[in-house]
Design a protein around this motif. Structure first.
Motif, short mmCIF file in Angstrom:
data_model
loop_
_atom_site.label_atom_id
_atom_site.label_comp_id
_atom_site.label_asym_id
_atom_site.label_seq_id
_atom_site.Cartn_x
_atom_site.Cartn_y
_atom_site.Cartn_z
N ALA A 78 0.69 -1.37 0.03
CA ALA A 78 -0.09 -0.16 0.13
C ALA A 78 0.75 1.36 0.04
O ALA A 78 0.46 2.20 -0.51
CB ALA A 78 -0.94 0.12 1.18
N TRP A 79 2.23 1.27 0.60
CA TRP A 79 2.93 2.54 0.50
C TRP A 79 3.63 2.56 -0.46
O TRP A 79 4.28 3.78 -0.43
CB TRP A 79 3.64 2.37 1.99
N GLY A 80 3.75 1.60 -1.23
CA GLY A 80 4.60 1.69 -2.50
C GLY A 80 5.28 0.63 -2.96
O GLY A 80 4.68 -0.51 -2.93
N SER A 81 6.63 0.46 -3.46
CA SER A 81 7.24 -0.72 -3.74
C SER A 81 8.59 -0.69 -3.58
O SER A 81 9.26 0.35 -3.05
CB SER A 81 7.07 -0.98 -5.35
N VAL A 82 9.34 -2.04 -3.40
CA VAL A 82 10.77 -1.98 -3.28
C VAL A 82 11.19 -3.23 -4.17
O VAL A 82 10.60 -4.30 -4.13
CB VAL A 82 11.22 -2.43 -1.77
N LYS A 83 12.34 -2.71 -5.12
CA LYS A 83 12.79 -3.86 -5.73
C LYS A 83 14.29 -4.14 -5.50
O LYS A 83 14.86 -3.02 -4.97
CB LYS A 83 12.81 -3.14 -7.08
N LEU A 84 14.52 -5.39 -5.25
CA LEU A 84 15.88 -5.67 -4.79
C LEU A 84 17.02 -5.73 -5.83
O LEU A 84 16.46 -6.44 -6.90
CB LEU A 84 15.72 -6.91 -4.02
N PHE A 140 24.37 -13.97 9.26
CA PHE A 140 23.78 -13.48 10.71
C PHE A 140 24.67 -13.50 11.82
O PHE A 140 25.62 -13.91 11.39
CB PHE A 140 22.49 -14.55 11.04
N PRO A 141 24.27 -12.52 12.91
CA PRO A 141 25.31 -12.17 14.02
C PRO A 141 25.69 -13.83 14.34
O PRO A 141 26.91 -13.95 14.91
CB PRO A 141 24.54 -11.63 14.95
N ASP A 142 25.00 -14.70 14.31
CA ASP A 142 25.68 -16.01 14.83
C ASP A 142 26.43 -16.84 13.84
O ASP A 142 26.79 -17.85 14.12
CB ASP A 142 24.39 -17.07 15.29
N GLY A 143 26.55 -16.25 12.73
CA GLY A 143 27.71 -17.01 11.80
C GLY A 143 26.84 -17.74 10.70
O GLY A 143 27.40 -18.06 9.50
N ARG A 144 25.63 -17.80 10.72
CA ARG A 144 24.78 -18.75 9.76
C ARG A 144 24.65 -17.72 8.24
O ARG A 144 24.89 -16.45 8.42
CB ARG A 144 23.45 -18.75 10.33
N TYR A 145 24.62 -18.55 7.39
CA TYR A 145 24.77 -17.96 5.89
C TYR A 145 23.58 -16.96 5.95
O TYR A 145 22.48 -17.45 6.17
CB TYR A 145 24.64 -18.76 4.78
N GLY A 146 23.48 -15.82 5.24
CA GLY A 146 22.44 -14.82 5.28
C GLY A 146 21.90 -14.44 3.88
O GLY A 146 21.52 -13.38 3.53
N GLY A 147 22.56 -15.35 2.98
CA GLY A 147 21.95 -15.19 1.46
C GLY A 147 22.66 -14.04 0.79
O GLY A 147 23.72 -13.68 1.50
N MET A 148 22.31 -13.56 -0.29
CA MET A 148 23.16 -12.72 -1.24
C MET A 148 22.64 -11.13 -0.30
O MET A 148 21.47 -11.00 -0.33
CB MET A 148 22.59 -12.54 -2.52
N PRO A 149 23.69 -10.50 -0.42
CA PRO A 149 23.41 -8.93 0.08
C PRO A 149 22.58 -8.19 -1.09
O PRO A 149 22.73 -8.76 -2.24
CB PRO A 149 24.95 -8.36 0.26
N THR A 150 22.20 -7.34 -0.84
CA THR A 150 21.34 -6.44 -2.01
C THR A 150 21.55 -5.12 -1.64
O THR A 150 21.65 -4.52 -0.60
CB THR A 150 19.65 -6.82 -1.85
N GLY A 151 21.10 -4.16 -2.76
CA GLY A 151 20.61 -2.68 -2.50
C GLY A 151 18.99 -2.99 -2.81
O GLY A 151 18.36 -4.03 -3.04
N MET A 152 18.49 -1.68 -2.63
CA MET A 152 17.03 -1.52 -3.00
C MET A 152 16.59 -0.30 -3.44
O MET A 152 17.22 0.87 -3.31
CB MET A 152 16.42 -1.72 -1.41
N ILE A 153 15.72 -0.38 -4.55
CA ILE A 153 14.79 0.83 -5.35
C ILE A 153 13.64 0.81 -4.47
O ILE A 153 12.72 -0.25 -4.60
CB ILE A 153 14.96 0.50 -6.66
N VAL A 154 13.48 2.06 -3.83
CA VAL A 154 12.36 2.07 -3.05
C VAL A 154 11.36 3.34 -3.89
O VAL A 154 11.97 4.28 -4.07
CB VAL A 154 12.68 2.55 -1.55
N GLU A 155 10.25 2.91 -3.99
CA GLU A 155 9.34 4.03 -4.25
C GLU A 155 8.25 4.20 -3.47
O GLU A 155 7.43 3.54 -3.16
CB GLU A 155 8.64 3.45 -5.72
N MET A 156 8.13 5.61 -3.30
CA MET A 156 6.92 6.09 -2.28
C MET A 156 6.63 7.45 -2.74
O MET A 156 7.52 8.36 -3.19
CB MET A 156 7.43 6.16 -1.00
N ASP A 157 5.34 7.55 -2.87
CA ASP A 157 4.65 8.88 -3.00
C ASP A 157 5.32 9.53 -4.40
O ASP A 157 5.77 10.76 -4.43
CB ASP A 157 5.03 9.96 -1.83
N GLY A 158 5.86 8.80 -5.33
CA GLY A 158 6.11 9.24 -6.41
C GLY A 158 7.79 9.53 -6.49
O GLY A 158 8.03 10.13 -7.54
#
Length: 225
Positions: A99-105, A114-132
């Motif tokens: 409802a607030w907009g969108s986010v593209k990874l 993760f802080p306990d050492g487990r694999y956390g997946g691929m890192p990302t950036g994000m394109i956020v769209e809100m209010d145009g």
């Protein structure tokens, strides 16, 4: 739309109706000027996480337990669901629309655990769209040529790490601006800990040389979009 810098890589994006927080490293962040309790009263709709390192994962679960939905890669999203909170698991190239907009990874060149050492997946950036308004939060990364594809989205603002040591420094971040071509830029991920020595004023000078308006925000300050 209002962009509030919370120190390190943490930001609060606000419109008249909705608020989202990105990489909410609040407690334990020596540069964050706002108590966690105050932020939890902000009725945040979503928590966006670029990767699982503790200085980005931060207080994500606290916001989620207060009613926010976590949005991140599959590894983080499913971890959050296992913690009993609302989370949407997505992945690079995918867009989540709410409802607030969108986010593209988007891709980022870094690591994630993760802080306990487990694999956390691929890192990302994000394109956020809100209010145009379209904002790129790069997460932790170096500069890479495919940022030119991210720039083709048409960016109103690029938020880039400049601290060096763990991410790109000011000169490499300025090179990234040549590919991203945003209207404005804000530096992040500097000065929090001793190794993060990147100079925001150097980055600001280099950004102006490339025709991009820089805004160096002190933690707690805001930018109106």
């Amino acid at each position: 739309m209002e962009i509030r810098f919370l120190g390190h890589s943490a930001f609060l994006f606000s419109t008249g109706e909705h608020k989202i927080v990105i990489d909410p490293f609040i407690q334990g962040n020596p540069t964050c000027p706002v108590p966690l309790e105050d932020l939890l009263r902000e009725n945040v709709s979503a928590v966006l996480l670029t990767h699982a390192h503790g200085d980005h994962l931060g207080n994500a679960l606290d916001f989620a337990r207060a009613g926010a939905t976590i949005i991140a890669t599959a590894e983080i999203g499913y971890w959050a669901q296992g913690e009993g909170v609302n989370a949407i698991a997505a992945n690079i190239g995918g867009t989540v629309r709410l409802a607030w907009g969108s986010v593209k990874l988007t891709p980022a060149w870094h690591s994630s655990s993760f802080p306990d050492g487990r694999y956390g997946g691929m890192p990302t950036g994000m394109i956020v769209e809100m209010d145009g308004v379209r904002i790129y939060h790069a997460g932790d990364t170096n500069a890479f040529g495919d940022m030119a594809l991210i720039g083709e989205e048409g960016l109103d603002l690029a938020i880039l790490p400049i601290g060096d040591h763990f991410t790109m420094g000011p000169r490499e971040a300025a090179r990234a601006l040549e590919w991203l071509k945003p209207k404005r830029t804000v530096p992040m991920h500097y000065g929090t800990f001793p190794p993060l020595t990147g100079d925001p004023q150097e980055f600001a000078r280099l950004a102006r040389e490339r025709g991009v308006e820089p805004y160096v925000l002190n933690p707690g300050e805001t930018l109106q979009m």
